[in-house]
Design an enzyme around this catalytic site. Structure first.
Site, PDB file in Angstrom:
ATOM      1  N   ARG A 234     -15.628   3.363   7.490  1.00  0.00           N
ATOM      2  CA  ARG A 234     -14.682   2.257   7.460  1.00  0.00           C
ATOM      3  C   ARG A 234     -15.448   0.991   7.138  1.00  0.00           C
ATOM      4  O   ARG A 234     -16.599   0.822   7.569  1.00  0.00           O
ATOM      5  CB  ARG A 234     -14.017   2.072   8.829  1.00  0.00           C
ATOM      6  CG  ARG A 234     -12.932   3.050   9.136  1.00  0.00           C
ATOM      7  CD  ARG A 234     -11.654   2.782   8.323  1.00  0.00           C
ATOM      8  NE  ARG A 234     -10.584   3.662   8.751  1.00  0.00           N
ATOM      9  CZ  ARG A 234     -10.339   4.862   8.224  1.00  0.00           C
ATOM     10  NH1 ARG A 234     -11.063   5.312   7.228  1.00  0.00           N
ATOM     11  NH2 ARG A 234      -9.335   5.602   8.682  1.00  0.00           N
ATOM     12  N   GLU A 263      -8.826  -3.701   1.834  1.00  0.00           N
ATOM     13  CA  GLU A 263      -8.501  -2.836   0.696  1.00  0.00           C
ATOM     14  C   GLU A 263      -6.992  -2.630   0.587  1.00  0.00           C
ATOM     15  O   GLU A 263      -6.310  -2.614   1.611  1.00  0.00           O
ATOM     16  CB  GLU A 263      -9.223  -1.487   0.841  1.00  0.00           C
ATOM     17  CG  GLU A 263      -8.818  -0.702   2.084  1.00  0.00           C
ATOM     18  CD  GLU A 263      -9.656   0.548   2.303  1.00  0.00           C
ATOM     19  OE1 GLU A 263     -10.897   0.500   2.199  1.00  0.00           O
ATOM     20  OE2 GLU A 263      -9.030   1.594   2.590  1.00  0.00           O
ATOM     21  N   HIS A 281     -11.331   4.326  -1.959  1.00  0.00           N
ATOM     22  CA  HIS A 281     -11.051   5.028  -0.695  1.00  0.00           C
ATOM     23  C   HIS A 281     -10.415   6.403  -0.969  1.00  0.00           C
ATOM     24  O   HIS A 281      -9.258   6.645  -0.601  1.00  0.00           O
ATOM     25  CB  HIS A 281     -10.139   4.187   0.205  1.00  0.00           C
ATOM     26  CG  HIS A 281     -10.107   4.688   1.628  1.00  0.00           C
ATOM     27  ND1 HIS A 281      -9.778   3.896   2.697  1.00  0.00           N
ATOM     28  CD2 HIS A 281     -10.369   5.906   2.164  1.00  0.00           C
ATOM     29  CE1 HIS A 281      -9.836   4.605   3.817  1.00  0.00           C
ATOM     30  NE2 HIS A 281     -10.196   5.845   3.510  1.00  0.00           N
TER      31      HIS A 281
END
Ligand code: 8YV
Length: 315
Positions: A234, A263, A281
């Site tokens: 993270r 994000e 991601h």
């Protein structure tokens, strides 16, 4: 039997949406233009939340759902769920561990290889005619045999380290304590010391308030101008300002990142750097893994509303 009302925080692939709709009454929060008005309208009837790892469920959402019983997270990370609010009300929380471990580890190792060998620039070299016009591509740094540090030797960190062993790398790790399942790898408790002896530092920690900015300026500068930081956990585990400063000034060699503060709207400073590999991601983003994650999200909801034991509870 009436279908339980579920608040859906983000979109899922069609192969998950269809069976979800068959078994539950899904309320698409992410499609609502006025989220507060939507919550005020549907919140009182909501008994479950289906969310994604990076989206979680915050205190305001949980508070708007007074009958909420369960939150099913599509992702192993549940740091974006307000656990204190859940604990206070006895709300159960589930995640999707194990099914994504290998894909996340694969992407982390792939990022190291791609970035260290300069493969993105090398492809541009071929496509833009530089190969013919300028000759050989600039030399890059090897991976095999070098020193890798793994910060957080949980399920994902362990699989990363296992893969790195295949490249004959010298592996060390940091965690809260040495792991008996990792007798071949050196345990270094202090993340700064781990970074100082590493060429590549993988961040594979489950994020929490305790790990926030654990990779700060000192760790980053210990990794140094020849070092590479790889983050598949993270963004909150890294002090992003310190990271950007170090990348811009050459105090850190490079970074390969799959996660970012805010994000998908990442800090624009990342976009002008030439020493980064940026990924959207998607470490768990294979068809196989995402299907398994979706099934686990549904199976946990189904188990809960059938009064059965949850498959993968975190609370
Ligand atoms: C996301 C993740 O859930 O597992 C996690 O914690 O962050 C990911 O798997 C995935 O991107 C789907 O939103």
């Amino acid at each position: 039997m009436t279908k339980p009302d579920i608040l859906q925080i983000g979109p899922y692939p069609e192969w998950d949406q269809v069976p979800l709709e068959q078994n539950f009454h899904m309320h698409r929060y992410f499609e609502a233009a006025d989220k507060a008005a939507f919550l005020a309208e549907v919140g009182p009837g909501i008994r479950g939340i289906a969310t994604r790892g990076e989206l979680g469920a915050n205190a305001a959402i949980i508070e708007a759902c007074p009958r909420l019983e369960v939150i099913s997270v599509y992702g192993v990370g549940f740091d974006a769920v307000d656990l204190a609010a859940c604990r206070a009300r006895g709300i159960r929380v589930t995640n999707t561990p194990d099914v994504l471990t290998n894909d996340v580890a694969d992407l982390g190792v792939a990022m190291m290889l791609v970035q260290s060998r300069g493969m993105i620039g090398a492809e541009t070299w071929v496509k833009d005619g530089s190969w013919g016009a300028k000759g050989l591509y600039p030399l890059k740094r090897r991976v095999w045999g070098r020193r890798a540090g793994v910060l957080g030797l949980g399920r994902i960190g362990f699989e990363v380290a296992k893969r790195l062993a295949g490249f004959d790398m010298e592996i060390a790790y940091s965690d809260v304590a040495a792991k008996e399942y990792a007798p071949d790898w050196e345990f270094i408790a202090d993340p700064v010391a781990l970074a100082a002896r590493s060429d590549f530092l993988f961040v594979t920690l489950a994020a929490s308030a305790a790990t926030r900015h654990i990779v700060g300026q000192t760790v980053i500068e210990a990794l140094g101008p020849e070092g590479m930081l790889i983050n598949i956990s993270r963004a909150s585990n890294i002090d992003e300002d310190a990271l950007l400063n170090a990348l811009e000034t050459g105090k850190l060699g490079s970074a390969a990142l799959d996660v970012f503060e805010g994000e998908p709207n990442l800090n624009p400073r990342f976009l002008s750097l030439s020493n980064v590999l940026l990924q959207p991601h998607h470490a768990s983003g294979t068809i196989e893994t995402r299907k398994a994650m979706g099934k686990l999200v549904r199976d946990n909801l189904t188990a809960h509303f059938a009064g059965e034991a949850l498959l993968t509870p975190v609370l």
